[in-house]
Enzyme design. Structure first.
Site, PDB file in Angstrom:
ATOM      1  N   ARG A  79       1.828  66.135 -59.815  1.00 24.72           N
ATOM      2  CA  ARG A  79       0.498  66.559 -59.349  1.00 24.72           C
ATOM      3  C   ARG A  79      -0.439  66.645 -60.543  1.00 24.72           C
ATOM      4  O   ARG A  79      -0.030  66.547 -61.708  1.00 24.72           O
ATOM      5  CB  ARG A  79       0.594  67.935 -58.687  1.00 24.72           C
ATOM      6  CG  ARG A  79       1.237  68.954 -59.600  1.00 24.72           C
ATOM      7  CD  ARG A  79       0.950  70.389 -59.259  1.00 24.72           C
ATOM      8  NE  ARG A  79       1.739  71.266 -60.114  1.00 24.72           N
ATOM      9  CZ  ARG A  79       1.425  71.578 -61.364  1.00 24.72           C
ATOM     10  NH1 ARG A  79       0.339  71.064 -61.927  1.00 24.72           N
ATOM     11  NH2 ARG A  79       2.201  72.382 -62.078  1.00 24.72           N
ATOM     12  N   GLY A  80      -1.723  66.874 -60.259  1.00 23.66           N
ATOM     13  CA  GLY A  80      -2.657  67.135 -61.330  1.00 23.66           C
ATOM     14  C   GLY A  80      -2.459  68.529 -61.908  1.00 23.66           C
ATOM     15  O   GLY A  80      -1.756  69.364 -61.338  1.00 23.66           O
ATOM     16  N   ALA A 153      -3.297  79.356 -57.888  1.00 22.70           N
ATOM     17  CA  ALA A 153      -3.344  78.062 -58.579  1.00 22.70           C
ATOM     18  C   ALA A 153      -3.452  76.932 -57.561  1.00 22.70           C
ATOM     19  O   ALA A 153      -2.945  77.046 -56.441  1.00 22.70           O
ATOM     20  CB  ALA A 153      -2.094  77.871 -59.437  1.00 22.70           C
ATOM     21  N   GLY A 155      -2.992  72.614 -57.320  1.00 21.51           N
ATOM     22  CA  GLY A 155      -2.594  71.355 -57.931  1.00 21.51           C
ATOM     23  C   GLY A 155      -2.326  70.347 -56.830  1.00 21.51           C
ATOM     24  O   GLY A 155      -1.529  70.618 -55.934  1.00 21.51           O
ATOM     25  N   GLY A 166      -0.350  71.324 -53.400  1.00 20.85           N
ATOM     26  CA  GLY A 166      -1.307  72.216 -52.746  1.00 20.85           C
ATOM     27  C   GLY A 166      -1.661  73.426 -53.588  1.00 20.85           C
ATOM     28  O   GLY A 166      -2.373  73.306 -54.579  1.00 20.85           O
ATOM     29  N   ALA A 168      -0.602  77.784 -54.936  1.00 22.15           N
ATOM     30  CA  ALA A 168       0.345  78.885 -55.119  1.00 22.15           C
ATOM     31  C   ALA A 168      -0.465  80.169 -55.216  1.00 22.15           C
ATOM     32  O   ALA A 168      -1.327  80.308 -56.096  1.00 22.15           O
ATOM     33  CB  ALA A 168       1.171  78.679 -56.381  1.00 22.15           C
ATOM     34  N   CYS A 184      -1.754  77.020 -66.579  1.00 23.07           N
ATOM     35  CA  CYS A 184      -2.825  76.033 -66.391  1.00 23.07           C
ATOM     36  C   CYS A 184      -3.615  75.792 -67.674  1.00 23.07           C
ATOM     37  O   CYS A 184      -4.769  75.366 -67.624  1.00 23.07           O
ATOM     38  CB  CYS A 184      -3.756  76.450 -65.250  1.00 23.07           C
ATOM     39  SG  CYS A 184      -2.906  76.573 -63.664  1.00 23.07           S
TER      40      CYS A 184
END
Length: 221
Positions: A79-80, A153, A155, A166, A168, A184
């Site tokens: 993920r990003g 978060a 992502g 998705g 958290a 992050c």
């Protein structure tokens, strides 16, 4: 095989896992469902779960931001974003939506995720928001005026216009576990949780707030 348009866009299905799910198992299941959606063989799905303690690295993660004194498992997420902690007491939401039917706009999708979490947290009594230049959901840090603390978060990954990964949301995790990374990539701000902010919400109450707020950001039931 059905065409991608064969599955009419309706409310996504919701799945809630009661026991912690191993990260590789979750990734394999998500990848399977995303492929089925891309082929028009499955509908949209939102999966709410917890993981055992672990760290995941996004595509921008830096090696120097991982300390991991407890030796938690680490995974490349695809993920990003950068390093993220997952563990018990944190509600993870894997969001599998079909952007072919939602405007094919990834930026708008991320903004939708942010708006959804802000609305859900508002229902729970937490005033959270986004910050310029920082990904995720933040609250004012009560212990350090002028600083923020991260409560959620985000992502995402998009494959053939189908979203996965998705968010958290920190409900009541062990916040000391975040010391194993620079969350992050942000060093100057801390992390917090609903319980740390004085909101003793159960995971079931958090799920209810998420389900009730989804339509505010994405439409539909």
């Amino acid at each position: 095989m059905l065409s991608p348009s064969a599955i009419a866009l309706g409310p996504p299905s919701w799945q809630v896992s009661d026991a912690p799910v191993a990260y590789p198992e979750a990734m394999a299941e998500m990848e399977r469902h995303v492929a089925a959606m891309a082929a028009g063989e499955a509908g949209e799905r939102i999966w709410l779960l917890e993981h055992p303690p672990l760290f995941t690295a996004g595509t921008s993660a830096r090696a120097e931001d991982l300390f991991n004194p407890r030796g938690f498992p680490t995974y490349r997420a695809g993920r990003g974003g950068q390093w993220t902690y997952h563990g018990p007491g944190q509600r993870v939401g894997y969001v599998m939506l079909d952007l072919r039917q939602r405007g094919q706009d990834i930026r708008a999708y991320v903004h939708g995720l942010e708006a959804w979490l802000v609305a859900a947290l508002d229902r729970l009594g937490i005033r959270a928001g986004t910050r310029e230049g920082r990904v995720g959901l933040w609250v004012a840090d009560r212990r350090q005026p002028g600083r923020d603390a991260k409560i959620g978060a985000i992502g995402v990954r998009v494959t053939r216009w189908i979203t996965w990964h998705g968010f958290a949301l920190n409900v009541d995790p062990d916040l000391d576990h975040f010391d194993g990374i620079v969350p992050c990539g942000v060093r100057e701000h801390g992390v917090t949780s609903l319980w740390n902010e004085g909101i003793a919400a159960s995971m079931e109450e958090v799920d209810s707030a998420l389900m009730a707020s989804f339509a505010e950001a994405f439409g539909g039931a």
